[in-house]
Enzyme design. Structure first.
Site, short mmCIF file in Angstrom:
data_model
loop_
_atom_site.label_atom_id
_atom_site.label_comp_id
_atom_site.label_asym_id
_atom_site.label_seq_id
_atom_site.Cartn_x
_atom_site.Cartn_y
_atom_site.Cartn_z
NE ARG A 61 -4.76 -11.59 -8.43
CZ ARG A 61 -4.59 -12.14 -7.23
NH1 ARG A 61 -3.46 -12.75 -6.91
NH2 ARG A 61 -5.55 -12.09 -6.33
CG HIS A 98 -8.32 -8.29 -4.05
ND1 HIS A 98 -8.92 -9.04 -5.05
CD2 HIS A 98 -7.58 -9.19 -3.33
CE1 HIS A 98 -8.58 -10.31 -4.92
NE2 HIS A 98 -7.77 -10.43 -3.88
CD GLN A 135 -9.69 -11.67 0.18
OE1 GLN A 135 -9.03 -12.35 -0.61
NE2 GLN A 135 -10.25 -12.21 1.25
CG ASP A 149 -3.02 -7.45 2.31
OD1 ASP A 149 -2.55 -8.61 2.31
OD2 ASP A 149 -3.25 -6.81 1.26
CB CYS A 176 -6.96 -10.95 1.67
SG CYS A 176 -5.34 -10.23 1.28
NE ARG A 207 -11.43 -14.10 -3.28
CZ ARG A 207 -10.24 -13.86 -3.83
NH1 ARG A 207 -9.16 -13.87 -3.09
NH2 ARG A 207 -10.13 -13.56 -5.12
N1 CP Z 1 -6.30 -13.27 -1.37
C1 CP Z 1 -5.93 -13.52 -2.64
O1 CP Z 1 -6.38 -12.89 -3.61
O2 CP Z 1 -5.05 -14.54 -2.78
P1 CP Z 1 -4.27 -14.98 -4.09
O3 CP Z 1 -3.24 -13.93 -4.40
O4 CP Z 1 -3.65 -16.30 -3.73
O5 CP Z 1 -5.25 -15.12 -5.23
N1 NVA Z 2 -2.23 -6.46 -1.22
C1 NVA Z 2 -1.84 -7.76 -1.74
C2 NVA Z 2 -3.02 -8.65 -1.84
C3 NVA Z 2 -2.74 -10.04 -2.34
C4 NVA Z 2 -3.96 -10.89 -2.46
C5 NVA Z 2 -1.16 -7.58 -3.08
O1 NVA Z 2 -1.65 -6.82 -3.91
O2 NVA Z 2 -0.11 -8.19 -3.28
#
Ligand code: CP
Ligand code: NVA
Length: 308
Positions: free
Chosen positions: A107, A134, A137, A225, A266, A294
Site C-alpha cells: 500500500r 484500489h 477493494q 467513499d 469501502c 476483503r
Molecule cells: N477499505 C480499506 O482498504 O480499508 P483500510 O484502509 O482499513 O485497509
Molecule cells: N479513498 C480512500 C480509501 C481508503 C480505503 C483513501 O485513499 O484514503
C-alpha cells in the site's frame, strides 16, 4: 508473473475465476473459527510481505488472516521503518525482498512505486491501494454484490461523491465485468478521463450526471467513499466538504434508487458526512459484508498470483 496491479490489467476470465473461487472458499469456511486453517493449504511454505506506507485496518488484517488460513506466513512492514522510507531505491528493495519472500503486497502513495516494485521484483506484487486505484477493494465489492443479488453484469452502479482511487477501480470493474456506471459529483472531482474511456471502450454505458437524484434512478447499487482520502492535503478538507455535501447518501437519495438497491462503502467511513448513519446501518447497507469479503477475495487473489 501474475502481478495483481489493477482490475483493467487483469483479464476478465481471470477476474471471474478469482470471484468464483472467493465465493467457494467463503462457503467452505462457513461456521469455522477464524483461526483455523483451510482444508486446502495452497500457501504452505510461502512467505508474504505486507508493506504499508499508509494506515490500514481492513487490508492489513484481512491479508494477514487470509495468508495464514491458506497455510502461509506473513510479515507486516511499515514503509517508514524500512530503508525504503530513508532513501533506498524501490528497485533495490524489490530485488532484496524477492530473495526473502514469495509475494509482496504494498500500500503506497504514488502508482509509480507500485509499478517499479513489480518491475524489479521476481515475485508477484499485489496493489493494496495507491493514490490512483484500489483493486482488492472492488474485487471484494463484486463478491458482495453477487452474493446478495446474483451476477453484476448488466446492473447499474452509481458512484456518488469524490471520483477517487476506489471509484477508479470501480470503473475498471464496470468495463471488465460488464455493468453500467454513473458518476455523480462536482466536476472538479470527476474520475480520470482515462478510466471513463477504458470502461466505455469495453462497451458499457458510463454517465456523468451532476444531479444526484437523477443519477440514482434505476440504480442497483449506490457506492460512496470518504470525501478526503489519505493522500489529499488537509487544506482541501473544508472545500471538499462544501463541494460534496449535496452528494451525501441519505434516505432521501436512496428513495430514488431501485427499492432493492444495495449501499456500499469501502470504509473507513465518516458517518453523517458522505453517508448518514441511517444508511450505513440501514437495510440497504452491506458495508460489513464488504469488509469481510476483503478476506475471501484476497485469498483468491493470492492463489491466482502464486499460480495455485
Ligand atoms: N477499505 C480499506 O482498504 O480499508 P483500510 O484502509 O482499513 O485497509
Ligand atoms: N479513498 C480512500 C480509501 C481508503 C480505503 C483513501 O485513499 O484514503
Amino acid at each position: 508473473m501474475n502481478h495483481f496491479l489493477d482490475i483493467h490489467k487483469t483479464s476478465p476470465a481471470d477476474l471471474r475465476q478469482m470471484i468464483d473461487n472467493a465465493h467457494a472458499m467463503k462457503q467452505a469456511r462457513k461456521g469455522q473459527p477464524k483461526g483455523t486453517a483451510d482444508t486446502a493449504q495452497p500457501l504452505a511454505g510461502q512467505m508474504v510481505a505486507l508493506i504499508f506506507e499508509k494506515p490500514s485496518t481492513r487490508t492489513r488484517v484481512s491479508f494477514d488472516v487470509g495468508v495464514r488460513q491458506l497455510g502461509g506466513q506473513t510479515m507486516v512492514l511499515s514503509g517508514s521503518d524500512m530503508q525504503l522510507g530513508h532513501g533506498e531505491t524501490i528497485a533495490d528493495t524489490a530485488r532484496v525482498l524477492s530473495r526473502y519472500v514469495d509475494l509482496i503486497m504494498i500500500r503506497t502513495f504514488e502508482e509509480e512505486t507500485l509499478l517499479e516494485m513489480a518491475e524489479y521484483a521476481s515475485v508477484p506484487v499485489i496493489n493494496g491501494l495507491t493514490n490512483r486505484t484500489h483493486p482488492c477493494q472492488i474485487m471484494a465489492d463484486i463478491v458482495t454484490f453477487e452474493e446478495h443479488r446474483g451476477p453484476i453484469t448488466g446492473k447499474k452502479v452509481v458512484w456518488t461523491g469524490d471520483g477517487n482511487n476506489v471509484c477508479a477501480s470501480f470503473l475498471h470493474a464496470a468495463g471488465q465485468f460488464g455493468f453500467d456506471f454513473t458518476f455523480t459529483g462536482p466536476a472538479p472531482l470527476d474520475p480520470e478521463r482515462e478510466w471513463i474511456d477504458f470502461a466505455r471502450a469495453q462497451g458499457v454505458n458510463v454517465e456523468v450526471e451532476r444531479d444526484p437524484i437523477k443519477a440514482v434512478a434505476g440504480a442497483d447499487l449506490i457506492v460512496t467513499d470518504t470525501w478526503v482520502s489519505m493522500h489529499d492535503p488537509e487544506s482541501a478538507k473544508e472545500r471538499r466538504h462544501n463541494q460534496l455535501r449535496p452528494y451525501q447518501v441519505n434516505e432521501e437519495l436512496m428513495r430514488h434508487a431501485n427499492p432493492d438497491a444495495l449501499f456500499m462503502h469501502c470504509l473507513p467511513a465518516h458517518r453523517n458526512d458522505e453517508a448518514t448513519s441511517e444508511i450505513m446501518d440501514g437495510p440497504h447497507s452491506v458495508v460489513f459484508d464488504e469488509a469481510e469479503n476483503r478476506l475471501h477475495a484476497q485469498k483468491a487473489i493470492l492463489q491466482w498470483c502464486l499460480g495455485k
